[in-house]
Design a protein around this motif. Structure first.
Motif, short mmCIF file in Angstrom:
data_model
loop_
_atom_site.label_atom_id
_atom_site.label_comp_id
_atom_site.label_asym_id
_atom_site.label_seq_id
_atom_site.Cartn_x
_atom_site.Cartn_y
_atom_site.Cartn_z
N GLU A 121 -36.10 -32.29 -4.45
CA GLU A 121 -35.95 -31.28 -3.39
C GLU A 121 -37.07 -30.26 -3.48
O GLU A 121 -37.73 -30.12 -4.51
N SER A 122 -37.27 -29.54 -2.40
CA SER A 122 -38.24 -28.45 -2.39
C SER A 122 -37.66 -27.25 -1.67
O SER A 122 -36.79 -27.39 -0.81
N VAL A 123 -38.13 -26.09 -2.06
CA VAL A 123 -37.69 -24.83 -1.45
C VAL A 123 -38.87 -24.24 -0.70
O VAL A 123 -39.97 -24.14 -1.23
N LYS A 124 -38.64 -23.88 0.54
CA LYS A 124 -39.70 -23.29 1.37
C LYS A 124 -39.26 -21.91 1.83
O LYS A 124 -38.22 -21.75 2.47
N VAL A 125 -40.05 -20.91 1.47
CA VAL A 125 -39.81 -19.53 1.90
C VAL A 125 -40.78 -19.22 3.04
O VAL A 125 -41.97 -19.49 2.93
N THR A 126 -40.26 -18.68 4.13
CA THR A 126 -41.11 -18.19 5.19
C THR A 126 -40.82 -16.70 5.36
O THR A 126 -39.68 -16.26 5.23
N LEU A 127 -41.87 -15.94 5.60
CA LEU A 127 -41.75 -14.50 5.80
C LEU A 127 -42.41 -14.12 7.12
O LEU A 127 -43.38 -14.74 7.54
N ALA A 128 -41.89 -13.09 7.73
CA ALA A 128 -42.41 -12.65 9.03
C ALA A 128 -43.91 -12.35 8.95
O ALA A 128 -44.67 -12.68 9.87
N GLU A 129 -44.36 -11.76 7.86
CA GLU A 129 -45.77 -11.36 7.74
C GLU A 129 -46.71 -12.56 7.71
O GLU A 129 -47.85 -12.47 8.18
N THR A 130 -46.28 -13.67 7.13
CA THR A 130 -47.16 -14.83 6.97
C THR A 130 -46.79 -16.00 7.87
O THR A 130 -47.65 -16.82 8.19
N ASP A 131 -45.52 -16.10 8.27
CA ASP A 131 -45.05 -17.28 8.98
C ASP A 131 -44.32 -16.97 10.29
O ASP A 131 -43.92 -17.89 10.99
N GLY A 132 -44.10 -15.70 10.58
CA GLY A 132 -43.45 -15.33 11.82
C GLY A 132 -41.94 -15.17 11.74
O GLY A 132 -41.33 -14.65 12.67
N THR A 133 -41.32 -15.62 10.65
CA THR A 133 -39.87 -15.48 10.51
C THR A 133 -39.49 -15.42 9.04
O THR A 133 -40.22 -15.92 8.19
N ASP A 134 -38.34 -14.79 8.76
CA ASP A 134 -37.81 -14.73 7.40
C ASP A 134 -36.76 -15.81 7.23
O ASP A 134 -35.77 -15.84 7.98
N GLU A 135 -36.97 -16.69 6.25
CA GLU A 135 -35.99 -17.75 6.02
C GLU A 135 -36.30 -18.45 4.70
O GLU A 135 -37.45 -18.52 4.28
#
Length: 194
Positions: A171-185
């Protein structure tokens, strides 16, 4: 002789995707880590936050902003590029070296909290500790991560963890942030749906 048409093959199974933290959850986790830093450091006195690119840098800024909101304390924030300290440079394509930005007061004699998005093998943190030696001599070093997914290869443990996510190596975990990816998740990828 005519043969019957072949049955269509089933579509390939897509890896499963599970949202572990939605946008509001990410904000709550950041708030909780900020409170923990304030508590463990007696009000963040002599504390500096250094974000590890890519997503550790905006996380460090958010933590500093929340600490300021909760206690009206300004915590210096910087960025610590670890590119040249990684132990996988020979195995992967060349990476662009990013800037290391040490706050104006420096880190000598301060408590440095390294900030990153995911703690996995511990090798990124080891590289950060090596890079830190080249920019100063802190009094102590702590680690804050948004997600700890386990599978450590080095004896490294986070002082502040937003969410522990037990994972398999597949498995892999992917973090997205508003500053770098447009959304927090935070999403967990892997396996196949049953």
């Amino acid at each position: 002789m005519a043969y019957p048409p072949a049955a269509p093959s089933p579509p390939p199974r897509q890896p499963s995707v599970k949202v572990i933290l939605a946008s509001a959850d990410v904000q709550r986790v950041i708030d909780r880590i900020a409170h923990q830093i304030l508590e463990k450091t007696q009000g963040a006195a002599d504390t500096v936050l250094l974000g590890i690119p890519t997503r550790g840098a905006p996380l460090a800024k958010r933590l500093a902003a929340r600490i300021s909101t909760f206690e009206d304390v300004t915590v210096p924030v910087g960025v610590l590029d670890i590119t040249l300290y990684r132990d996988d440079l020979r195995r992967h394509a060349t990476r662009a070296v990013g800037p290391t930005q040490v706050p104006p007061g420096g880190i000598d004699g301060k408590r440095v909290v390294l900030v990153d998005d995911v703690l996995f093998s511990g090798r990124t943190v080891r590289a950060a500790l090596d890079a830190l030696n080249d920019v100063g001599r802190p009094a102590s070093v702590q680690l804050a991560v948004l997600v700890d997914r386990g599978h450590r290869e080095l004896p490294i443990r986070a002082d502040y963890v937003g969410k522990n996510i037990p994972t398999s190596l597949a498995e892999s975990v992917k973090v997205t942030l508003a500053e770098t990816d447009g959304t927090d998740e935070v999403r967990l990828y892997g396996g196949t749906p049953s």
